[in-house]
Design a protein around this motif. Structure first.
Motif, mmCIF file in Angstrom:
data_model
loop_
_atom_site.group_PDB
_atom_site.id
_atom_site.type_symbol
_atom_site.label_atom_id
_atom_site.label_comp_id
_atom_site.label_asym_id
_atom_site.label_seq_id
_atom_site.Cartn_x
_atom_site.Cartn_y
_atom_site.Cartn_z
ATOM 1 N N PRO A 38 1.804 11.503 2.412
ATOM 2 C CA PRO A 38 2.264 10.653 3.436
ATOM 3 C C PRO A 38 2.613 9.297 3.312
ATOM 4 O O PRO A 38 3.537 8.615 3.870
ATOM 5 C CB PRO A 38 1.063 11.236 4.546
ATOM 6 C CG PRO A 38 0.130 11.465 3.620
ATOM 7 C CD PRO A 38 0.432 12.137 2.333
ATOM 8 N N LEU A 39 1.764 8.846 2.245
ATOM 9 C CA LEU A 39 1.986 7.293 1.809
ATOM 10 C C LEU A 39 3.312 6.960 1.496
ATOM 11 O O LEU A 39 3.949 6.124 1.820
ATOM 12 C CB LEU A 39 0.606 6.704 1.258
ATOM 13 C CG LEU A 39 -0.751 7.093 1.534
ATOM 14 C CD1 LEU A 39 -1.666 6.648 0.309
ATOM 15 C CD2 LEU A 39 -1.044 5.984 2.905
ATOM 16 N N GLU A 119 2.886 -2.053 -1.876
ATOM 17 C CA GLU A 119 1.741 -2.558 -2.182
ATOM 18 C C GLU A 119 0.599 -2.086 -1.210
ATOM 19 O O GLU A 119 -0.433 -2.293 -1.592
ATOM 20 C CB GLU A 119 1.934 -4.208 -1.775
ATOM 21 C CG GLU A 119 2.801 -4.890 -3.124
ATOM 22 C CD GLU A 119 2.817 -6.198 -2.899
ATOM 23 O OE1 GLU A 119 2.265 -6.895 -2.147
ATOM 24 O OE2 GLU A 119 3.577 -6.631 -3.772
ATOM 25 N N CYS A 120 0.887 -1.385 -0.261
ATOM 26 C CA CYS A 120 -0.207 -0.989 0.798
ATOM 27 C C CYS A 120 -0.779 0.297 0.147
ATOM 28 O O CYS A 120 -1.825 0.774 0.386
ATOM 29 C CB CYS A 120 0.341 -0.683 2.025
ATOM 30 S SG CYS A 120 1.496 0.770 2.305
ATOM 31 N N VAL A 121 0.017 0.961 -0.681
ATOM 32 C CA VAL A 121 -0.387 2.350 -1.133
ATOM 33 C C VAL A 121 -1.751 2.358 -2.021
ATOM 34 O O VAL A 121 -2.605 3.117 -1.605
ATOM 35 C CB VAL A 121 0.779 3.083 -2.077
ATOM 36 C CG1 VAL A 121 0.338 4.307 -2.589
ATOM 37 C CG2 VAL A 121 1.961 3.404 -1.231
ATOM 38 N N PRO A 122 -1.977 1.473 -3.029
ATOM 39 C CA PRO A 122 -3.002 1.309 -3.676
ATOM 40 C C PRO A 122 -4.310 0.974 -2.785
ATOM 41 O O PRO A 122 -5.547 1.543 -3.056
ATOM 42 C CB PRO A 122 -2.974 0.270 -4.709
ATOM 43 C CG PRO A 122 -1.478 0.174 -4.827
ATOM 44 C CD PRO A 122 -1.029 0.411 -3.674
ATOM 45 N N GLU A 127 -9.429 2.975 -0.232
ATOM 46 C CA GLU A 127 -10.299 3.106 0.860
ATOM 47 C C GLU A 127 -10.634 4.531 1.019
ATOM 48 O O GLU A 127 -11.777 4.694 1.392
ATOM 49 C CB GLU A 127 -9.409 2.861 1.978
ATOM 50 C CG GLU A 127 -10.050 2.981 3.503
ATOM 51 C CD GLU A 127 -9.360 2.652 4.761
ATOM 52 O OE1 GLU A 127 -9.387 3.355 5.615
ATOM 53 O OE2 GLU A 127 -8.499 1.713 4.393
ATOM 54 N N ARG A 128 -9.443 5.563 0.812
ATOM 55 C CA ARG A 128 -9.803 6.966 0.839
ATOM 56 C C ARG A 128 -10.844 7.468 0.004
ATOM 57 O O ARG A 128 -11.403 8.428 0.141
ATOM 58 C CB ARG A 128 -8.758 7.722 0.817
ATOM 59 C CG ARG A 128 -7.657 7.574 2.037
ATOM 60 C CD ARG A 128 -8.483 8.510 3.402
ATOM 61 N NE ARG A 128 -8.547 9.926 3.101
ATOM 62 C CZ ARG A 128 -7.408 10.839 3.246
ATOM 63 N NH1 ARG A 128 -6.335 10.263 3.722
ATOM 64 N NH2 ARG A 128 -7.669 11.941 3.093
#
Length: 152
Positions: A38-39, A119-122, A127-128
């Protein structure tokens, strides 16, 4: 109470599924791919396309063979991936002027801009994972060492 159809394992521990490194890696890979899906859909990429883009954001204008070596992919797998990325307007393929047999891959302006969205993916993955950055870095190094040992 055990099910009437269940049986006690007669398999030695060395042959039990939960003792297999290969299964731990395989099932972790499936879970990781499921997390990424989904990311990456949000930025219009599949997981293999994301890997290609990571390499190109790191080092633009490389040959298909260099890209394949970096990703451990053969040209038969890589070529359709690159064609889809090119059709999406993210990369361009062109012959190397010094050697017409080689094809070079470069990012388009849209492909370069997509890096900002990625850049938000990593951070989401971190977090997960509920794991610290040093722990993930150590695990990554261990897996890379294992991969390198298996390939030699």
């Amino acid at each position: 109470m055990p099910s009437p159809h269940s049986t006690v394992s007669t398999s030695p521990p060395i042959l039990q599924l939960d003792h297999q490194l290969c299964f731990a890696l395989y099932s972790a890979s499936l879970a990781m791919t499921k997390l990424y899906k989904p990311l990456l859909e949000a930025i219009g990429l599949t997981y293999p396309q994301y890997l290609v883009m990571l390499v190109l954001w790191e080092r633009d204008d490389i040959t298909v063979s260099d890209l394949g070596e970096r990703l451990f992919l053969d040209s038969g797998t890589l070529t359709p991936l690159l064609k889809r990325l090119e059709a999406s307007g993210l990369v361009e393929r062109h012959r190397d002027p010094q050697d017409e047999r080689r094809v070079r891959i470069t990012l388009t302006p849209v492909g370069r801009t997509l890096r900002d969205d990625a850049e938000c993916v990593p951070a989401c993955v971190l977090e997960r994972s509920r794991t610290s950055v040093p722990e993930l870095q150590a695990l990554t190094r261990q897996i890379q060492t294992l991969r390198d040992s298996l390939q030699s």
